[in-house]
Enzyme design. Structure first.
Site, short mmCIF file in Angstrom:
data_model
loop_
_atom_site.label_atom_id
_atom_site.label_comp_id
_atom_site.label_asym_id
_atom_site.label_seq_id
_atom_site.Cartn_x
_atom_site.Cartn_y
_atom_site.Cartn_z
N ALA A 1 5.68 11.26 18.73
CA ALA A 1 6.68 12.19 19.36
C ALA A 1 5.93 13.06 20.23
CB ALA A 1 7.42 13.24 18.27
N ALA B 1 2.33 3.77 10.76
CA ALA B 1 3.94 3.08 10.59
C ALA B 1 3.65 1.44 10.49
CB ALA B 1 4.60 3.62 11.67
N GLY C 1 6.65 -1.17 9.52
CA GLY C 1 7.82 -2.12 9.66
C GLY C 1 8.02 -2.28 11.23
N GLU D 1 15.39 -5.12 7.88
CA GLU D 1 14.83 -3.87 6.83
C GLU D 1 16.05 -3.62 6.01
OE1 GLU D 1 10.64 -2.17 7.74
OE2 GLU D 1 12.21 -1.34 9.01
N HIS E 1 9.62 6.12 -0.68
CA HIS E 1 9.55 4.64 -0.17
C HIS E 1 9.39 3.81 -1.61
CE1 HIS E 1 8.72 0.82 1.43
NE2 HIS E 1 8.82 1.21 2.66
N ARG F 1 17.30 2.38 0.60
CA ARG F 1 16.10 2.85 0.11
C ARG F 1 15.85 3.56 -0.97
NH1 ARG F 1 11.70 4.26 4.56
NH2 ARG F 1 11.86 1.94 5.09
N HIS G 1 7.52 9.53 1.29
CA HIS G 1 7.32 9.08 2.47
C HIS G 1 7.77 9.63 3.63
CE1 HIS G 1 6.97 5.39 4.82
NE2 HIS G 1 8.11 5.30 5.31
N GLU H 1 9.48 13.76 13.23
CA GLU H 1 9.77 14.23 12.00
C GLU H 1 10.16 15.50 11.46
OE1 GLU H 1 7.70 11.50 9.48
OE2 GLU H 1 8.27 12.75 7.44
N ARG I 1 17.63 8.23 5.27
CA ARG I 1 16.98 7.58 6.58
C ARG I 1 17.13 6.13 6.38
NH1 ARG I 1 12.07 5.82 9.04
NH2 ARG I 1 11.19 6.32 7.05
P1 FAD Z 1 3.34 12.47 12.98
O1 FAD Z 1 3.20 11.04 13.40
O2 FAD Z 1 3.11 12.68 11.69
O3 FAD Z 1 2.43 13.55 13.83
C1 FAD Z 1 2.18 14.71 13.46
C2 FAD Z 1 1.04 15.27 14.28
O4 FAD Z 1 0.99 16.70 14.12
C3 FAD Z 1 -0.38 14.82 13.71
O5 FAD Z 1 -1.21 14.75 14.78
C4 FAD Z 1 -1.05 16.02 12.83
O6 FAD Z 1 -2.09 16.16 12.77
C5 FAD Z 1 -0.37 17.08 13.89
N1 FAD Z 1 -0.36 18.54 12.92
C6 FAD Z 1 0.32 18.76 11.76
N2 FAD Z 1 0.42 20.03 11.70
C7 FAD Z 1 -0.31 20.60 12.66
C8 FAD Z 1 -0.75 21.78 12.99
N3 FAD Z 1 -0.36 22.85 12.08
N4 FAD Z 1 -1.76 22.04 13.92
C9 FAD Z 1 -2.14 20.95 14.65
N5 FAD Z 1 -1.75 19.78 14.57
C10 FAD Z 1 -0.73 19.72 13.53
N6 FAD Z 1 9.03 5.22 10.58
C11 FAD Z 1 9.48 4.12 11.24
O7 FAD Z 1 10.43 4.30 11.99
N7 FAD Z 1 9.29 2.72 11.10
C12 FAD Z 1 8.06 2.35 10.34
O8 FAD Z 1 7.90 1.24 10.37
C13 FAD Z 1 7.58 3.47 9.76
N8 FAD Z 1 6.50 3.00 8.77
C14 FAD Z 1 6.03 3.90 8.24
C15 FAD Z 1 4.73 3.85 7.52
C16 FAD Z 1 3.94 4.74 6.82
C17 FAD Z 1 2.85 4.69 5.91
C18 FAD Z 1 4.33 6.02 7.00
C19 FAD Z 1 3.83 7.19 6.29
C20 FAD Z 1 5.48 6.56 7.65
C21 FAD Z 1 6.38 5.31 8.34
N9 FAD Z 1 7.32 5.81 9.06
C22 FAD Z 1 8.08 4.62 9.69
C23 FAD Z 1 7.64 6.96 9.40
C24 FAD Z 1 7.16 7.54 10.95
O9 FAD Z 1 5.96 7.01 10.90
C25 FAD Z 1 7.00 8.88 10.96
O10 FAD Z 1 8.33 9.54 11.01
C26 FAD Z 1 6.65 9.23 12.51
O11 FAD Z 1 5.58 8.59 13.01
C27 FAD Z 1 6.64 10.72 12.78
O12 FAD Z 1 6.08 11.07 13.94
P2 FAD Z 1 5.83 12.43 14.43
O13 FAD Z 1 5.18 12.19 15.74
O14 FAD Z 1 7.07 13.03 14.41
O15 FAD Z 1 4.71 13.03 13.47
C1 SIN Z 2 8.31 0.34 6.05
O1 SIN Z 2 7.76 -0.32 7.04
O2 SIN Z 2 8.58 -0.04 5.19
C2 SIN Z 2 8.46 1.68 6.59
C3 SIN Z 2 9.53 1.73 7.48
C4 SIN Z 2 10.09 3.00 7.54
O3 SIN Z 2 9.60 4.18 7.05
O4 SIN Z 2 10.91 3.19 8.54
#
Ligand code: FAD
Ligand code: SIN
Length: 540
Positions: free
Chosen positions: A16, A50, A52, A120, A238, A286, A347, A371, A382
């Site tokens: 994001a 991430a 899937g 999925e 998860h 899920r 998760h 997120e 979700r």
């Molecule tokens: P994040 O990617 O979590 O990034 C947050 C950032 O903020 C990080 O860089 C962190 O260090 C930084 N940060 C946090 N607090 C602070 C602070 N106070 N000061 C400075 N920096 C800070 N979703 C899907 O749609 N498909 C998938 O296949 C999928 N697989 C997943 C597998 C795993 C193992 C996990 C954990 C999640 C998965 N998800 C998946 C969920 C998805 O990855 C996340 O919801 C999404 O990537 C969140 O993105 P984001 O940019 O909002 O936050």
């Molecule tokens: C997964 O690959 O099972 C994670 C997918 C998701 O969290 O959306």
């Protein structure tokens, strides 16, 4: 105190935050540039792990449509989604995903060069795009980081944590106080647009698939600043994290896509059990699969069930899931022959800072995407792979919104802001704590009492303990390091989850209470906000 000024400041470098930075600099001529602040190194985030994929309602996929995707999302969300948000995000999917491809993201294709789509749980068609088989997050994050680093108009500050938002007496966000771990100093960053892209809260729980940065900082900062926080009781567990031992707490994910390709869940006797719980078996929503596994584990007093992926053709298995196969092999499990021990783990956070799909929050000058935000897309549960789609669509729409905003830096600093700055200018006089031990006992408490199954008794027990901890480790504390700030935030977020869960007297989606087992006919959101140091809970 050292200070700097930027037109736009983004906190967080997951998908994001990175994509928002790229879209904003492309669309808007920023007088004072853009800054990404991130807690560790650029790109270290939930996003990077991430597996899937990302929902792609794209024109190339002839068997899919916006209507079908909206229908599946609403069904999984158990009546709590905001249909306008769902439709808005789904409709933007084609344009945004094509832009992502132009930005350099390489989604997997078949031999004819066409995009390949996987399945999925709770999706009625194959609609999920992926990179490197099961390394979607790493693929997208790498492409975006490269573009960010080569853009001279984007500055990046690593190893820096945002610790408090600067809110003036008119309730407008004017910037943020950060703690720079390398210099050991607190700094002030002024801005006209502060974007929270800080991800989720998985680390608040003992067992989680989230990396250590996911401590709920954005929710805690926004709450402390007076923003509305919505639906935080909905934590997604998860069903299938790799469960090698009970001591292994940060758990590697075994993607739902493995079940999407045919793998089956087995109990300790090697018997399939999902048909007892749902007609879609392994591909039920899920929350249902997670509760089914949890119930099997409780019944048999065991620490995992098993996933049998050996029924998938082995050449397909290794090609499609290279990261998962490698991780299992490193732990002595050949997934083409042996069963994989799996158990649920925290998760994803469905709730968060109440926001529109353009990132607007209840505080002027403060935006939330990804997120950390609660846009109404996910409702009570979700749908898999909708999260990455939400990250990129909301980042894209935020750039559009900011192109109409006045981004000249605020010059007037009032008493409210001066008071915050004074707190962080004072010398540190706090005692040192054993933060690792404190974090672990909070995580145990949340897992045992505010986890997959909840009750009034368990929630009240957790509330009493967390309230007591909060009174000793207050938000006024000027902390000694990043870990202390994280613990401060974990306490705030735990408290918000508990209060929200106590207020939701029903079972819906991921929120399951033994004392209110039915869904309430009335559909309501939980909103929590702080007014003049007092908490206001409003269920509406
Ligand atoms: P994040 O990617 O979590 O990034 C947050 C950032 O903020 C990080 O860089 C962190 O260090 C930084 N940060 C946090 N607090 C602070 C602070 N106070 N000061 C400075 N920096 C800070 N979703 C899907 O749609 N498909 C998938 O296949 C999928 N697989 C997943 C597998 C795993 C193992 C996990 C954990 C999640 C998965 N998800 C998946 C969920 C998805 O990855 C996340 O919801 C999404 O990537 C969140 O993105 P984001 O940019 O909002 O936050
Ligand atoms: C997964 O690959 O099972 C994670 C997918 C998701 O969290 O959306």
């Amino acid at each position: 105190m050292k200070y700097s000024e930027y037109s736009v400041v983004i906190i967080g470098s997951g998908i994001a935050g990175l994509y928002a930075a790229l879209k904003i600099v492309k669309q808007i001529n920023l007088p004072e540039g853009i800054l990404i602040i991130t807690k560790s190194t650029l790109g270290e985030s939930n996003s990077k792990y991430a597996q899937g994929g990302i929902v792609g309602v794209v024109h190339q996929n002839k068997c899919d449509s916006v209507d079908l995707h909206v229908k599946d999302t609403l069904k999984a969300g158990a009546g709590l989604c905001d249909e306008n948000s769902v439709r808005g995000i789904s409709e933007a999917s084609d344009e945004v995903l094509n832009d992502l491809i132009e930005t350099g993201v390489k989604f997997d294709k078949n031999k004819s060069g066409d995009l390949t789509f996987t399945l999925e749980a709770a999706h009625s068609v194959r609609r999920i795009l992926h990179c490197g088989g099961d390394a979607t997050g790493a693929g997208i994050t790498k492409a975006l980081c490269e573009k960010v680093l080569e853009n001279p108009n984007i500055s990046v500050q690593e190893n820096t944590i945002a610790v408090e938002l600067l809110i003036d007496s008119d309730k407008i966000c004017k910037g943020v106080i950060v703690y720079n771990e390398l210099s050991g100093e607190h700094e002030i960053v002024y801005t006209s647009a502060l974007v929270l892209a800080t991800g989720g809260v998985g680390q608040v729980y003992k067992y989680t698939t989230n990396p250590i940065c996911a401590t709920g900082d954005g929710v805690a900062l926004a709450y402390d600043a007076g923003a509305i926080i919505q639906d935080m009781e909905f934590i997604q567990f998860h069903p299938t994290a790799l469960a090698l031992s009970v001591n292994d707490k940060n758990r590697f994910l075994i993607s739902e896509a493995v079940r999407g390709e045919g793998a089956k869940l087995l109990d300790k006797n090697g018997i399939e059990f999902m048909s007892k719980y749902h007609d879609k078996k392994e591909l039920a929503p899920r929350d249902i699969v997670a509760r089914a596994i949890f119930s099997e584990m409780k019944k048999e007093n065991i620490s995992s069930v098993y996933l049998n992926a050996s029924i998938i053709d082995s050449s397909k298995l290794f090609n499609r899931f290279p990261t998962i196969s490698k991780k299992c092999i490193e732990n002595g499990i050949d997934i083409s022959k042996a069963l994989i021990p799996v158990a649920p783990a925290a998760h994803y956070t469905m709730g968060g800072v109440k926001s529109t799909i353009e990132g607007r929050t209840s505080i002027r000058g403060l935006y939330a995407i990804g997120e950390v935000a609660s846009t109404g897309l996910h409702g009570a549960n979700r749908l898999a792979s909708n999260s990455l789609l939400e990250c990129v669509v909301c980042a894209y729409q935020l750039a559009d919104l900011l192109s109409f905003a006045n981004l000249s830096i605020p010059k007037k600093i009032d008493d409210s802001i001066r008071k915050i700055i004074e707190k962080y200018s004072a010398p540190i006089s706090e005692d040192e704590y054993d933060i690792l031990t404190l974090k672990n006992s909070l995580k145990d408490l949340m897992w045992d009492n505010v986890g997959i199954i909840r009750s009034k008794e368990s929630l009240e027990k957790a509330k009493k303990i967390v309230d007591n901890l909060k009174s000793k480790f207050t938000r006024d504390r000027k902390c000694l390091n990043i870990e202390e700030y994280e613990y401060r935030n974990m306490l705030t977020v735990s408290s918000i989850i508990i209060d929200s869960a106590l207020n939701r007297k029903e079972s819906r989606g991921a929120h399951s209470r033994v004392d209110y087992t039915q869904m309430d006919a009335e559909v309501k959101h939980t909103e929590i906000m702080k007014i003049n140091e007092r908490e206001l809970i409003n269920v509406k």
